[in-house]
Design a protein around this motif. Structure first.
Motif, PDB file in Angstrom:
ATOM      1  N   ASP A   7       0.852  -1.173   0.000  1.00  8.40           N
ATOM      2  CA  ASP A   7       0.000   0.000   0.000  1.00  8.40           C
ATOM      3  C   ASP A   7       0.899   1.238   0.000  1.00  8.40           C
ATOM      4  N   ASP A   9      -0.325   5.031   0.939  1.00 11.54           N
ATOM      5  CA  ASP A   9      -0.619   5.997   2.004  1.00 11.54           C
ATOM      6  C   ASP A   9      -0.586   5.342   3.377  1.00 11.54           C
ATOM      7  N   ASN A  10       0.223   5.905   4.247  1.00 12.54           N
ATOM      8  CA  ASN A  10       0.381   5.412   5.625  1.00 12.54           C
ATOM      9  C   ASN A  10       0.971   4.008   5.676  1.00 12.54           C
ATOM     10  N   THR A  11       1.666   3.639   4.586  1.00 10.06           N
ATOM     11  CA  THR A  11       2.437   2.390   4.566  1.00 10.06           C
ATOM     12  C   THR A  11       3.856   2.732   4.096  1.00 10.06           C
ATOM     13  N   ASP A 168      -1.929  -0.632   5.778  1.00  6.59           N
ATOM     14  CA  ASP A 168      -2.449  -0.180   7.077  1.00  6.59           C
ATOM     15  C   ASP A 168      -3.961  -0.237   7.173  1.00  6.59           C
ATOM     16  N   ASP A 173      -6.614  -3.419   2.638  1.00  7.46           N
ATOM     17  CA  ASP A 173      -5.379  -4.191   2.440  1.00  7.46           C
ATOM     18  C   ASP A 173      -5.480  -5.619   2.973  1.00  7.46           C
TER      19      ASP A 173
END
Ligand SMILES: [Mg+2]
Length: 225
Positions: A7, A9-11, A168, A173
């Motif tokens: 992923d 975003d935020n990963t 995340d 995911d």
């Protein structure tokens, strides 16, 4: 070579921290100060970037009293702000390279806007460290639909045999990886795992730790699980 689907975003990138920095700057510019409660509400309305953008624009308009002109521009302003306030995480490139050295092909699978997601990868210097990216807007299908994972396998020139998913979002995911029949590592980010979603294969506190879990579990005893 097995795929390591990741992923964005935020990963691979800390979008949440970037959004918070932008929210502070945006509110300071508008109001002369950034009221912490207002910053927190703005972040909540964004929903980690996963809420439909017209709904976010409408809610921001109500929250901040935006003019119709401002409302029509606020998503573009937010997107530009997220790009402007992104900071590279020095642990991410070494983790991607460790995965590549171990024989994995890292490939980004992300729900979002093509131009925006490509800009994030380029700005954070990740372009040369992933084999490519599949963006939902570009392919017309979103995580957790298994189809986007099969499209990623095609893009990576391989099957999903031996692949893992790191991300995340429990909904996009973990559920998505499960839908595609591959194991998943969920990034905790200080949250508890939602009881309503299927349990992930593993949980990690950082992308680097998630990669370590994948690399440590590629022995035959785990492959047969
Ligand atoms: Mg994410």
């Amino acid at each position: 070579m097995p795929l390591l689907l990741v992923d964005l975003d935020n990963t691979l990138i800390d979008r949440a921290a970037s959004l918070a920095r932008w929210a502070e700057a945006y509110l300071t510019e508008r109001n002369g100060e950034a009221d912490p409660a207002l910053v927190a509400e703005l972040i909540r309305l964004d929903g980690d970037g996963l809420r439909p953008k017209p709904a976010v624009a409408a809610d921001l308009t109500a929250l901040l009293g935006l003019t119709p002109q401002e409302e029509s521009e606020v998503i573009a302003v937010l997107r530009a702000g997220v790009l402007e306030h992104l900071r590279p995480d020095p642990a991410v490139v070494p983790a991607l390279e460790a995965a590549r050295s171990a024989g994995y092909v890292p490939l980004v699978v992300t729900n979002g806007n093509v131009a925006q997601q490509e800009s994030k990868v380029r700005l954070m210097g990740l372009e040369g460290h992933v084999a490519g990216m599949v963006v939902s807007e570009g392919v017309g299908v979103r995580k957790p639909d298994a189809a986007i994972f099969h499209l990623a396998a095609e893009a990576g020139g391989d099957s999903l045999e031996g692949a893992w998913m790191i991300g995340d979002s429990a909904e996009a995911d973990v559920r998505g990886g499960a839908n595609a029949g591959i194991p998943q590592v969920w990034l905790r980010r200080g949250r508890s795992y939602p009881a309503t979603e299927p349990a992930p294969t593993a949980i990690a506190d950082s992308f680097a730790e998630a990669v370590q879990i994948v690399l440590a579990s590629t022995g035959p005893e785990v492959r047969t699980r």
